[in-house]
Design an enzyme around this catalytic site. Structure first.
Site, PDB file in Angstrom:
ATOM      1  N   THR A 217      -2.946 -19.990  14.835  1.00 12.14           N
ATOM      2  CA  THR A 217      -3.401 -19.920  16.219  1.00 12.14           C
ATOM      3  C   THR A 217      -4.081 -21.219  16.641  1.00 12.14           C
ATOM      4  OG1 THR A 217      -5.532 -18.938  15.603  1.00 12.14           O
ATOM      5  CG2 THR A 217      -3.725 -17.422  16.061  1.00 12.14           C
ATOM      6  N   ASP A 218      -4.135 -21.418  17.955  1.00  9.04           N
ATOM      7  CA  ASP A 218      -4.777 -22.615  18.489  1.00  9.04           C
ATOM      8  C   ASP A 218      -6.211 -22.300  18.951  1.00  9.04           C
ATOM      9  OD1 ASP A 218      -4.526 -21.289  20.942  1.00  9.04           O
ATOM     10  OD2 ASP A 218      -2.815 -22.494  21.587  1.00  9.04           O
ATOM     11  N   LYS A 219      -6.834 -23.235  19.590  1.00  8.16           N
ATOM     12  CA  LYS A 219      -8.220 -23.079  20.025  1.00  8.16           C
ATOM     13  C   LYS A 219      -8.399 -21.908  20.992  1.00  8.16           C
ATOM     14  CE  LYS A 219     -12.075 -25.881  21.587  1.00  8.16           C
ATOM     15  NZ  LYS A 219     -12.516 -27.205  22.012  1.00  8.16           N
TER      16      LYS A 219
END
Length: 133
Positions: free
Chosen positions: A13-15
């Protein structure tokens, strides 16, 4: 054939907490390897036969986001296969049945020296197993 299940990992996942788009291509590879193993022709067996199958192209259409710990069910199916070129389709859905990604990958077949081969001639059992889909 059993569908492949992938559980979204935190590192994917990203930020924003959403699965980064590049991971769907990894999941396609995981599902493709599982698909071929279920057909009796896992990558290890295929490579022992002196056959390699590079990716020629990949296409993904993202329909909805996924997040950490979600499970994604991936259906792999043969779109086309002529013995030289194999196109696989991928239908990815979350547990609620919502489509999150529709994709495809295209592959060719080569011997271990890099020459394109026809699987129907070189390994008819492999050709038949894939065409059973």
């Amino acid at each position: 054939m059993k569908n492949y299940i992938h559980k979204v990992q935190y590192y994917e996942t990203d930020k924003m907490g959403i699965t980064h788009h590049s991971n769907y291509i990894r999941w396609m590879e995981e599902a493709r390897i599982d698909f071929l193993e279920q057909k009796g022709f896992g990558y290890d067996r295929v490579e022992e036969l002196g056959i390699i199958s590079p990716v020629v192209s990949v296409e993904c259409k993202y329909k909805a986001v996924t997040k950490f710990a979600e499970e994604v069910e991936i259906v792999v199916f043969v779109e086309s296969f002529n013995g030289i070129r194999l196109t696989l389709g991928y239908d990815m859905k979350n547990r609620e049945g919502k489509t999150v990604c529709i994709a495809k990958s295209e592959h060719c077949f080569m011997d271990d020296k890099g020459k394109i081969i026809n699987i129907a001639k070189v390994c008819p059992e492999f050709f038949e197993a894939i065409n059973e889909s």
